[in-house]
Structures are given as C-alpha cells and as structure tokens.
Design a protein around this motif. Structure first.
Motif, PDB file in Angstrom:
ATOM      1  N   HIS A 118       0.829  -1.206   0.000  1.00 54.46           N
ATOM      2  CA  HIS A 118       0.000   0.000   0.000  1.00 54.46           C
ATOM      3  C   HIS A 118       0.864   1.258   0.000  1.00 54.46           C
ATOM      4  O   HIS A 118       0.562   2.228  -0.699  1.00 54.46           O
ATOM      5  CB  HIS A 118      -0.930  -0.009   1.211  1.00 54.46           C
ATOM      6  N   LEU A 119       1.929   1.249   0.784  1.00 52.46           N
ATOM      7  CA  LEU A 119       2.814   2.411   0.808  1.00 52.46           C
ATOM      8  C   LEU A 119       3.526   2.585  -0.530  1.00 52.46           C
ATOM      9  O   LEU A 119       3.778   3.709  -0.968  1.00 52.46           O
ATOM     10  CB  LEU A 119       3.840   2.266   1.935  1.00 52.46           C
ATOM     11  N   PHE A 120       3.846   1.471  -1.176  1.00 50.13           N
ATOM     12  CA  PHE A 120       4.514   1.535  -2.486  1.00 50.13           C
ATOM     13  C   PHE A 120       3.628   2.236  -3.512  1.00 50.13           C
ATOM     14  O   PHE A 120       4.051   3.198  -4.170  1.00 50.13           O
ATOM     15  CB  PHE A 120       4.864   0.118  -2.954  1.00 50.13           C
ATOM     16  N   VAL A 121       2.409   1.760  -3.669  1.00 54.29           N
ATOM     17  CA  VAL A 121       1.529   2.344  -4.690  1.00 54.29           C
ATOM     18  C   VAL A 121       1.096   3.758  -4.298  1.00 54.29           C
ATOM     19  O   VAL A 121       0.933   4.633  -5.160  1.00 54.29           O
ATOM     20  CB  VAL A 121       0.306   1.437  -4.947  1.00 54.29           C
ATOM     21  N   PHE A 122       0.934   4.002  -2.997  1.00 50.74           N
ATOM     22  CA  PHE A 122       0.514   5.333  -2.548  1.00 50.74           C
ATOM     23  C   PHE A 122       1.611   6.362  -2.797  1.00 50.74           C
ATOM     24  O   PHE A 122       1.326   7.518  -3.138  1.00 50.74           O
ATOM     25  CB  PHE A 122       0.145   5.278  -1.064  1.00 50.74           C
ATOM     26  N   TYR A 123       2.869   5.951  -2.641  1.00 53.71           N
ATOM     27  CA  TYR A 123       3.984   6.871  -2.887  1.00 53.71           C
ATOM     28  C   TYR A 123       3.929   7.393  -4.321  1.00 53.71           C
ATOM     29  O   TYR A 123       4.033   8.598  -4.567  1.00 53.71           O
ATOM     30  CB  TYR A 123       5.311   6.162  -2.626  1.00 53.71           C
ATOM     31  N   PHE A 124       3.768   6.478  -5.268  1.00 51.92           N
ATOM     32  CA  PHE A 124       3.734   6.900  -6.666  1.00 51.92           C
ATOM     33  C   PHE A 124       2.442   7.650  -6.984  1.00 51.92           C
ATOM     34  O   PHE A 124       2.427   8.541  -7.841  1.00 51.92           O
ATOM     35  CB  PHE A 124       3.893   5.691  -7.589  1.00 51.92           C
ATOM     36  N   THR A 128      14.252  10.421  -4.573  1.00 47.07           N
ATOM     37  CA  THR A 128      13.817   9.584  -3.449  1.00 47.07           C
ATOM     38  C   THR A 128      12.966   8.408  -3.927  1.00 47.07           C
ATOM     39  O   THR A 128      12.302   7.764  -3.118  1.00 47.07           O
ATOM     40  CB  THR A 128      13.010  10.417  -2.431  1.00 47.07           C
ATOM     41  N   VAL A 129      12.999   8.139  -5.226  1.00 46.46           N
ATOM     42  CA  VAL A 129      12.144   7.082  -5.760  1.00 46.46           C
ATOM     43  C   VAL A 129      12.610   5.700  -5.305  1.00 46.46           C
ATOM     44  O   VAL A 129      11.870   4.713  -5.438  1.00 46.46           O
ATOM     45  CB  VAL A 129      12.105   7.168  -7.302  1.00 46.46           C
ATOM     46  N   ALA A 130      13.826   5.623  -4.755  1.00 48.92           N
ATOM     47  CA  ALA A 130      14.302   4.336  -4.240  1.00 48.92           C
ATOM     48  C   ALA A 130      13.537   3.916  -2.993  1.00 48.92           C
ATOM     49  O   ALA A 130      13.460   2.725  -2.674  1.00 48.92           O
ATOM     50  CB  ALA A 130      15.798   4.415  -3.932  1.00 48.92           C
ATOM     51  N   LEU A 131      12.950   4.887  -2.299  1.00 51.13           N
ATOM     52  CA  LEU A 131      12.306   4.598  -1.018  1.00 51.13           C
ATOM     53  C   LEU A 131      11.152   3.599  -1.128  1.00 51.13           C
ATOM     54  O   LEU A 131      11.091   2.643  -0.345  1.00 51.13           O
ATOM     55  CB  LEU A 131      11.834   5.903  -0.377  1.00 51.13           C
ATOM     56  N   PRO A 132      10.203   3.763  -2.059  1.00 50.49           N
ATOM     57  CA  PRO A 132       9.119   2.770  -2.127  1.00 50.49           C
ATOM     58  C   PRO A 132       9.606   1.364  -2.471  1.00 50.49           C
ATOM     59  O   PRO A 132       9.007   0.379  -2.029  1.00 50.49           O
ATOM     60  CB  PRO A 132       8.190   3.325  -3.217  1.00 50.49           C
ATOM     61  N   PHE A 133      10.677   1.262  -3.241  1.00 53.72           N
ATOM     62  CA  PHE A 133      11.224  -0.062  -3.532  1.00 53.72           C
ATOM     63  C   PHE A 133      11.842  -0.679  -2.278  1.00 53.72           C
ATOM     64  O   PHE A 133      11.792  -1.897  -2.089  1.00 53.72           O
ATOM     65  CB  PHE A 133      12.263   0.031  -4.653  1.00 53.72           C
ATOM     66  N   VAL A 134      12.401   0.168  -1.426  1.00 55.70           N
ATOM     67  CA  VAL A 134      12.937  -0.328  -0.156  1.00 55.70           C
ATOM     68  C   VAL A 134      11.802  -0.848   0.720  1.00 55.70           C
ATOM     69  O   VAL A 134      11.963  -1.839   1.443  1.00 55.70           O
ATOM     70  CB  VAL A 134      13.730   0.780   0.563  1.00 55.70           C
ATOM     71  N   PHE A 135      10.634  -0.197   0.669  1.00 57.60           N
ATOM     72  CA  PHE A 135       9.477  -0.690   1.421  1.00 57.60           C
ATOM     73  C   PHE A 135       9.164  -2.136   1.043  1.00 57.60           C
ATOM     74  O   PHE A 135       8.780  -2.943   1.892  1.00 57.60           O
ATOM     75  CB  PHE A 135       8.241   0.172   1.136  1.00 57.60           C
ATOM     76  N   ILE A 136       9.325  -2.452  -0.237  1.00 52.97           N
ATOM     77  CA  ILE A 136       8.993  -3.788  -0.724  1.00 52.97           C
ATOM     78  C   ILE A 136      10.057  -4.807  -0.324  1.00 52.97           C
ATOM     79  O   ILE A 136       9.744  -5.902   0.154  1.00 52.97           O
ATOM     80  CB  ILE A 136       8.825  -3.774  -2.261  1.00 52.97           C
ATOM     81  N   PHE A 137      11.316  -4.448  -0.523  1.00 51.41           N
ATOM     82  CA  PHE A 137      12.390  -5.426  -0.366  1.00 51.41           C
ATOM     83  C   PHE A 137      12.999  -5.463   1.036  1.00 51.41           C
ATOM     84  O   PHE A 137      13.704  -6.417   1.368  1.00 51.41           O
ATOM     85  CB  PHE A 137      13.494  -5.150  -1.394  1.00 51.41           C
ATOM     86  N   ALA A 169      21.594   6.158   4.986  1.00 51.65           N
ATOM     87  CA  ALA A 169      21.456   5.665   3.612  1.00 51.65           C
ATOM     88  C   ALA A 169      20.788   6.690   2.710  1.00 51.65           C
ATOM     89  O   ALA A 169      21.230   6.903   1.572  1.00 51.65           O
ATOM     90  CB  ALA A 169      20.669   4.357   3.608  1.00 51.65           C
ATOM     91  N   ILE A 170      19.735   7.332   3.186  1.00 47.96           N
ATOM     92  CA  ILE A 170      19.034   8.286   2.326  1.00 47.96           C
ATOM     93  C   ILE A 170      19.894   9.516   2.079  1.00 47.96           C
ATOM     94  O   ILE A 170      19.882  10.099   0.984  1.00 47.96           O
ATOM     95  CB  ILE A 170      17.660   8.672   2.928  1.00 47.96           C
ATOM     96  N   LEU A 171      20.694   9.919   3.082  1.00 50.37           N
ATOM     97  CA  LEU A 171      21.611  11.048   2.887  1.00 50.37           C
ATOM     98  C   LEU A 171      22.718  10.680   1.897  1.00 50.37           C
ATOM     99  O   LEU A 171      23.087  11.482   1.031  1.00 50.37           O
ATOM    100  CB  LEU A 171      22.209  11.472   4.229  1.00 50.37           C
ATOM    101  N   VAL A 172      23.236   9.462   2.023  1.00 51.24           N
ATOM    102  CA  VAL A 172      24.291   9.011   1.108  1.00 51.24           C
ATOM    103  C   VAL A 172      23.743   8.862  -0.305  1.00 51.24           C
ATOM    104  O   VAL A 172      24.405   9.225  -1.287  1.00 51.24           O
ATOM    105  CB  VAL A 172      24.893   7.681   1.611  1.00 51.24           C
ATOM    106  N   PHE A 173      22.525   8.333  -0.420  1.00 55.43           N
ATOM    107  CA  PHE A 173      21.913   8.186  -1.745  1.00 55.43           C
ATOM    108  C   PHE A 173      21.706   9.550  -2.393  1.00 55.43           C
ATOM    109  O   PHE A 173      21.970   9.735  -3.590  1.00 55.43           O
ATOM    110  CB  PHE A 173      20.574   7.458  -1.614  1.00 55.43           C
ATOM    111  N   THR A 174      21.253  10.518  -1.610  1.00 62.26           N
ATOM    112  CA  THR A 174      21.066  11.871  -2.139  1.00 62.26           C
ATOM    113  C   THR A 174      22.400  12.468  -2.566  1.00 62.26           C
ATOM    114  O   THR A 174      22.504  13.101  -3.628  1.00 62.26           O
ATOM    115  CB  THR A 174      20.402  12.765  -1.077  1.00 62.26           C
ATOM    116  N   ALA A 175      23.437  12.257  -1.741  1.00 64.06           N
ATOM    117  CA  ALA A 175      24.766  12.764  -2.091  1.00 64.06           C
ATOM    118  C   ALA A 175      25.272  12.125  -3.379  1.00 64.06           C
ATOM    119  O   ALA A 175      25.881  12.794  -4.226  1.00 64.06           O
ATOM    120  CB  ALA A 175      25.744  12.496  -0.946  1.00 64.06           C
TER     121      ALA A 175
END
Length: 312
Positions: free
Chosen positions: A53-59, A98-107, A131-137
């Motif tokens: 639900h969080l995955f589809v809601f994010y998009f 930040t599109v990696a975040l919903p995929f992290v919810f799944i995996f 991780a999110i700070l490093v990914f953004t960097a």
C-alpha cells in the motif's frame, strides 16, 4: 519482478493524477495493491500488505508534482510566478531522487518496523537516515565536495548496502536451503518454532488452465510435522515421487491463497519446491563494510579538499 514494480509505479502515477490525497489512496490501493501481492507471490516475493500500500501510494502522491496534471506544481507556480510546466518538471526530477524509497518498502520491510525489536528499530532508523543522505549525495554528485563519477557510483552502492543488507548477505550465505518435496513433512517437523518455510506450489489456473506458481510462507508453530501440517490445513498426496495437493480445508490458513488453482483438473496441483531456513549470519554485519567504505570516500574527498583548497 523489478519491471513489474516499475510498471505498477507508473500506473499508480497515472491513476493518481488530479485526485486529492484520500481518493488517490483509495484508487491506487484498490486497483494496484492486489497486483503486486499476486505477482510477487508468483515470483517468490512475499510482501506485507502495508508495504504494498505504501509503495503504490507513494507513486500516487508523486502525481501531485508530475506534469501535465501536477496540481501541487501548478499551485507552487502560481505563488512563485514561474512557468507551471517547468515547475512541474523540476519538482518531478527532484522527487525522482527519493524514488528508491518505495522499492525499499517492498524489499526491506524492516524499514517499516515490521517484526523488529526495539534495538533493531533504532538501528534501522540510524542506518536508513544515513542511507538516504548518502543516496542523495550520490545522485546529486556532492558529498563533502564535488564528487567524481566513481565516488558518486560508490555512494549509491553504499546506500544500497545500507538499504538492503539482506541482498548482500544472501549472496554470501543463502537464507534458505532446498529440500525435496517428498521430505516436506520431515522438514516441517525439524524446523524450530517461529521459523519460516517457503513452499512453492504449481498447478493449473482455475480460470485459464495455464500452469502457474505461487509461494506460501509457513510460520512454524508447535507440534510435530504432521500436526503442523494439519494446522495449516494442507492435504498432501505423495505419489511416484511427486507430492500432489488436494484442495485445502475451508477456512484454513491458505484456502484463499490457493483458491485460484484448479484441484480437479487433469493436471495436478503439486509442491514444486520447498525452502527450509538455513543458518545465516545476521544481515546487519553488512553495515560494517558499508560504513568503512563510506569513511574511505569521505577520507578521499577531505584529502582532495586539503590538497586543492576547495571549500567543503
């Protein structure tokens, strides 16, 4: 599987266009969540419903800034006096970081604090923040100073290791060991209480007749192998080295999950494979090399700052 998730994300993005938040959630969750659960099970990925639900809601929410119907972008453009379409594209590309975040919810459902202890929850919070700070960097091309290409790639890989330590650990030590279907009851009896055994079931689809597979996760309870099997409501019919399945008991744990199979056709529904848990090291050990690697990147950039006199 990744392609399926990308397509579901795109469809959720389209379905969410022009809808307020509540209606957005109702539409994308009712139309798309079941798709992820069903196709994920067929691919061997068992995902908690809240993560889907969080995955589809994010998009779906991303549609608010996505042109040509990005309502939030139009509102922001009206306030700033800028071009609405340009504002929408800029907002969309920023949100892609930040599109990696919903995929992290799944995996990696640990991020949603599903079945974690207090200590694990604190560790997840710290590592996910890093991780999110490093990914953004990594995606912005700037850490302590302007990153070189290989440093940006390394930062993204480090973020991936922090987001999905299980992926790395699974390559080092597989989390499951294959068991012959004929030894399923024995494996069920040997499993410790609280373990999870994965059962891949194959057979004809009730509607189309085509052969399909789905994965069941059996949370082992108390009792012997036969007692545990009876508690799950699974009826097995071993025959010539093949373990066939009869229709599960009505109202049992997997009656709904297996309801789409045709148990009365010419081709049998059978157990395709059994995966029993193995003794795998804790996935959190992956955080150590990831953080060491991050410290090394920081050391390289600090050395470059000192050598060139570039401000951080």
């Amino acid at each position: 599987l990744i392609l399926m998730l990308v397509m579901v994300g795109l469809l959720s993005l389209i379905l969410g266009m022009g809808l307020p938040t509540t209606a957005n959630y109702i539409v994308v969750s009712s139309l798309m969540a079941g798709v992820v659960v069903e196709l994920g099970a067929q691919s061997g990925l068992i995902v908690p419903l809240i993560a889907v639900h969080l995955f589809v809601f994010y998009f779906g929410i991303m549609a608010d800034v996505t042109p040509p119907v990005g309502l939030a972008s139009f509102a922001a453009a009206a306030v700033s006096g800028g071009d609405a379409i340009k504002t929408g594209f800029v907002a969309f590309f920023y949100s892609l970081r930040t599109v990696a975040l919903p995929f992290v919810f799944i995996f990696n459902t640990d991020l949603l604090l599903i079945d974690v202890t207090w200590v694990q929850g604190i560790l997840v919070f710290i590592t996910a923040s890093i991780a999110i700070l490093v990914f953004t960097a990594g995606t912005m091309g700037w850490f302590l100073t302007k990153s070189r290409v290989y440093e940006s790639v390394a930062l993204v890989l480090i973020a991936f290791m922090l987001f999905r330590p299980d992926f790395v650990m699974d390559r080092i030590q597989p989390p499951f060991q294959q068991v012959e279907p004929s030894a399923f009851t024995e494996a069920l009896g040997n499993a410790a209480e609280g373990d999870e055994i994965r059962l891949v079931v194959s057979g004809p689809d009730f509607d189309t007749g085509d052969n399909k597979e789905t994965t069941l996760v059996l949370s082992v309870g108390a009792g012997s192998g036969e007692e545990r099997l009876a508690n799950f409501g699974l009826l097995l019919l071993p025959e010539d080295g093949v373990v066939k399945m009869d229709e599960p008991s009505f109202g049992s744990a997997f009656s709904d999950s297996l309801s789409s199979f045709d148990f009365y056709g010419d081709d049998p529904v059978q157990i395709a494979s059994v995966q029993a848990p193995s003794n795998q090291m804790a996935k959190e050990w992956v955080f150590i090399p990831a953080l060491i690697f991050l410290a090394f990147i920081a050391f390289l950039q600090r050395a470059r700052i000192s050598r060139q006199g570039v401000p951080a």
